[in-house]
Enzyme design. Structure first.
Site, PDB file in Angstrom:
ATOM      1  N   GLU A  71      10.111  -7.615   7.845  1.00  0.00           N
ATOM      2  CA  GLU A  71      10.074  -6.841   6.598  1.00  0.00           C
ATOM      3  C   GLU A  71       8.744  -6.113   6.391  1.00  0.00           C
ATOM      4  O   GLU A  71       8.725  -4.977   5.952  1.00  0.00           O
ATOM      5  CB  GLU A  71      10.326  -7.773   5.402  1.00  0.00           C
ATOM      6  CG  GLU A  71      11.762  -8.269   5.299  1.00  0.00           C
ATOM      7  CD  GLU A  71      12.722  -7.211   4.789  1.00  0.00           C
ATOM      8  OE1 GLU A  71      12.276  -6.096   4.479  1.00  0.00           O
ATOM      9  OE2 GLU A  71      13.923  -7.511   4.715  1.00  0.00           O
ATOM     10  N   SER A  72       7.639  -6.802   6.649  1.00  0.00           N
ATOM     11  CA  SER A  72       6.334  -6.280   6.208  1.00  0.00           C
ATOM     12  C   SER A  72       5.213  -6.481   7.214  1.00  0.00           C
ATOM     13  O   SER A  72       4.069  -6.140   6.917  1.00  0.00           O
ATOM     14  CB  SER A  72       5.939  -6.980   4.908  1.00  0.00           C
ATOM     15  OG  SER A  72       5.827  -8.387   5.141  1.00  0.00           O
TER      16      SER A  72
END
Length: 283
Positions: A71-72
């Site tokens: 995700e990040s």
């Protein structure tokens, strides 16, 4: 006792085994981009052991600790074009749905503690929504539960299988599921894939300290024997150099600084006649 967090994580894996050419392609992508994978995992310190604590306490699959890699890249400051923020990339509306405050003082989506608790609540909800099928839950985390439920319904009506790779889902959603399974396979046997993973601390390195009210971060840093930058890095949900007037009235500090910080807070409380001493919650 585990020697490092990756070993601890792999002991709690629960996702089903899957063999598929598309999975092999994802593994090959990570092999070509192993530096990027290592950098993401290095950024997971000092939070990853605490995240594993939460997963184990709720008996959730420890594969979920790999979601922020996808995700990040384990960057709490990550912001996507559709305004998803934080390790777990909550969009504003989903953040609100799971109780993550977003105001001019504080963004709970960037706060590692609050956003992790919200993400695990969301994953538990999705697991139940899809009858314990974690791969469908993962797909729903990526594209929304409605998208996955409608795809299942369409396949049922046609008498087709309803496993995640048989559904007519957006390509990025199927890739998302395969990315996580590829990461899981690599973590189980990094040497087999010629990848060296970082040796992250296996036990919790942070403490959550109640401050009993609004607090200046510079003052908190000096009380804990830290730099302001350290305090801000550990509390990325804070948008100013103080904790929010309405809370949360707690700070994340390194475990090594927790007793010193708590002692200074107790002293401060005594001088301003606050009855409640601070508490250390090492959870």
């Amino acid at each position: 006792a585990f020697t490092h967090a990756i070993e601890r994580m792999s002991s709690g894996f629960q996702f089903p085994e899957l063999r598929h050419p598309r999975l092999d392609r994802q593994i090959a992508w990570y092999q070509r981009n192993s530096n990027s994978l290592r950098n993401s995992l290095n950024r997971a310190d000092p939070f990853i052991a605490w995240i594993l604590d939460q997963l184990e306490a709720q008996q959730l699959p420890t594969e979920l600790a790999l979601i922020p890699v996808i995700e990040s890249g384990y960057q709490p400051s990550a912001l996507s074009p559709n305004r998803a923020a934080g390790l777990w990339q909550f969009i504003p509306s989903t953040g609100n749905r799971f109780g993550l405050e977003q105001n001019r003082w504080y963004d709970g989506r960037r706060d590692v503690v609050d956003s992790t608790q919200a993400a695990l609540e969301y994953f538990a909800f999705l697991r139940d929504e899809f009858d314990g099928d974690w791969l469908l839950a993962l797909a729903a985390y990526n594209s929304g539960e409605g998208t996955v439920a409608r795809a299942i319904q369409r396949n049922r009506q046609r008498g087709l299988p309803t496993d995640v790779l048989s559904l007519d889902l957006p390509q990025h959603t199927q890739e998302y599921v395969l990315k996580l399974l590829a990461l899981r396979d690599i973590v189980v046997a990094p040497g087999h894939y010629g990848i060296k993973l970082p040796e992250l601390e296996a036990t919790t390195q942070i403490a959550l300290i109640e401050t009993s009210g609004k607090m200046d971060l510079g003052q908190a840093a000096s009380m804990a024997g830290l730099s302001l930058a350290d305090v801000q890095r550990l509390n990325p949900g804070l948008r100013r150099t103080t904790t929010p007037p309405q809370g949360p009235h707690r700070l994340v500090v390194p475990l090594a600084a927790a007793n010193r910080f708590a002692a200074h807070l107790t002293q401060r409380a005594a001088t301003i006649d606050v009855a409640e001493p601070p508490t250390i919650a090492q959870t």
